[in-house]
Enzyme design. Structure first.
Site, short mmCIF file in Angstrom:
data_model
loop_
_atom_site.label_atom_id
_atom_site.label_comp_id
_atom_site.label_asym_id
_atom_site.label_seq_id
_atom_site.Cartn_x
_atom_site.Cartn_y
_atom_site.Cartn_z
N ARG A 227 52.36 52.43 38.80
CA ARG A 227 52.57 51.77 39.87
C ARG A 227 51.70 51.95 41.37
O ARG A 227 51.44 52.95 41.03
CB ARG A 227 54.25 52.26 40.38
N GLU B 137 52.18 45.98 47.59
CA GLU B 137 51.19 44.97 46.30
C GLU B 137 52.96 43.89 47.21
O GLU B 137 53.70 44.55 47.61
CB GLU B 137 51.93 45.82 45.51
N HIS C 52 49.10 42.95 38.82
CA HIS C 52 50.44 42.80 38.41
C HIS C 52 50.94 42.06 37.15
O HIS C 52 52.35 41.85 36.51
CB HIS C 52 52.00 43.37 39.49
#
Length: 306
Positions: free
Chosen positions: A224, A252, A271
Site C-alpha cells: 500500500r 492514489e 495498482h
C-alpha cells in the site's frame, strides 16, 4: 433460502453447481438489495470504494459473511457491519502480485522501460544494465503473497531475507521482525514491500530507513502506498541515490503534477498487481469454498474480523 450475492453476472454464470438450499444472485452494491433479510454472503466488487454504499451492506440484517476480493482489508474494517464476519481474498492474488513484484524489479534493474522509450524514439543504444541475480532482496511482509514473492526471487538466484511483524521460523526461513529493518537495510539491494497497511506499518519505510539503504538500492512497493513516506522517497529519487518500482502510491490515484510522475529512476504501474485474467477464476474458487461452508455449517475461510 439464504442468498449469496455476487457483483457481476459473469461470476454467477461461471459459478457452477450451487449447494441445495442456497441461491445465487447478482448485486453490485450500487443500490439497496430488494431481499435484504435473505442475504447471507456478499462479495463486494473488486476495489470497492464504498462511501455511501456501505449503508446498503449495513441494511442486510442477517449477513453472515462480507467477502472481500482483495488481500488487503484495512479499507473495509471501519465500515463493515458488526454483525457479520469479514474475510479477505488471501490466495486470490498471490501469483499475480508476486509476478508483478519480480517484473517491476526486472524492469527497473534491466532498464526495460528505458529501452522501450528508446524504441519509440528510434534509438538503438546498447548499454550495460544490472542483473537481478545475486542481488540481496529483503521482502517485508510474509503472508501468503510474501511467501510467493520470496520463492520467486530465490528462483531468480537472489539472496532473500524476509521480514514480518514478529520474528519466527517458517518454511525453512528465519523471519526477521520489523525492528530488524534498520540493520537489514544496509545490506539490501532490493527492498520489496508487501506488508498489510496497519498503524504499525504506516510509514514503516521512512526517511531514516531509506537513508540506510545503500546507494543504488531499489524500492519495490506492491503493498500500500502509505507503507512508504512518499515525500522521503521522492527526495531520494530526485537526488538519484535510489530507484523505485511502484504499483501503489500515496495518494492514489496519483494526481496530476505529483512529483512521482517525473522522478528519475522510477517505474510506475497503476495498482494492477491483482488485476489479471486469473482474478475471476481465483475469486470464484474462494467463494465456492465459502458457499460450501455456509451450506454445511462449517467455519468460513480467511476470516480477518468477527
Amino acid at each position: 433460502m439464504p442468498i449469496v450475492t455476487l457483483p457481476f453476472a459473469e461470476l454467477v454464470d461461471r459459478f457452477g453447481p450451487v449447494p441445495d438450499g442456497v441461491e445465487l444472485d447478482v448485486w453490485d452494491v450500487e443500490g439497496p438489495y430488494d431481499r435484504p433479510d435473505d442475504v447471507a454472503i456478499t462479495l463486494l466488487p473488486f476495489y470497492f470504494a464504498g462511501r455511501h454504499r456501505w449503508q446498503f451492506v449495513h441494511d442486510l440484517p442477517n449477513l453472515r459473511l462480507l467477502q472481500l476480493p482483495s488481500a488487503g482489508y484495512e479499507h473495509a474494517l471501519p465500515h463493515a457491519p458488526a454483525h457479520a464476519q469479514v474475510a479477505n481474498g488471501r490466495g486470490i492474488h498471490d501469483d499475480e502480485t508476486a509476478e508483478l513484484a519480480v517484473g517491476l524489479a526486472l524492469t527497473s534493474l534491466r532498464e526495460i522501460h528505458t529501452f522501450q522509450a528508446d524504441r519509440t524514439a528510434g534509438v538503438w543504444d546498447v548499454r550495460t544494465t544490472r542483473s537481478l541475480a545475486d542481488r540481496r532482496v529483503t521482502v517485508v511482509g510474509y503472508g501468503a503473497i510474501g511467501v510467493a514473492i520470496a520463492t520467486r526471487f530465490e528462483a531468480m538466484r537472489c539472496d532473500v531475507t524476509v521480514v514480518a511483524r514478529t520474528a519466527r521460523e517458517q518454511d525453512g526461513r528465519h523471519v526477521h521482525a520489523f525492528g530488524d529493518l534498520p540493520d537489514l537495510a544496509g545490506r539490501t539491494d532490493v527492498l520489496v514491500l508487501i506488508t498489510p497497511l496497519t498503524d504499525e506499518t504506516e510509514h514503516l519505510v521512512d526517511a531514516d530507513l531509506l537513508a540506510a539503504l545503500p546507494d543504488g538500492a531499489l524500492v519495490v512497493n506492491v503493498a500500500r502506498g502509505r507503507v512508504v513516506d512518499t515525500d522521503a522517497l521522492v527526495a531520494e529519487l530526485e537526488r538519484g541515490r535510489l530507484s523505485a518500482a511502484l504499483d501503489v502510491t500515496d495518494p492514489e490515484p496519483l494526481p496530476a503534477g505529483h512529483p512521482l510522475w517525473s522522478t528519475p529512476n522510477t517505474v510506475l504501474t497503476p495498482h494492477v498487481g491483482g488485476n489479471t485474467d486469473l482474478s475471476v477464476p481465483r475469486t470464484l474458487e474462494l467463494v465456492r469454498r465459502q458457499v460450501s461452508a455456509l451450506a454445511a455449517g462449517h467455519p468460513f475461510a480467511n476470516v480477518v474480523h468477527g
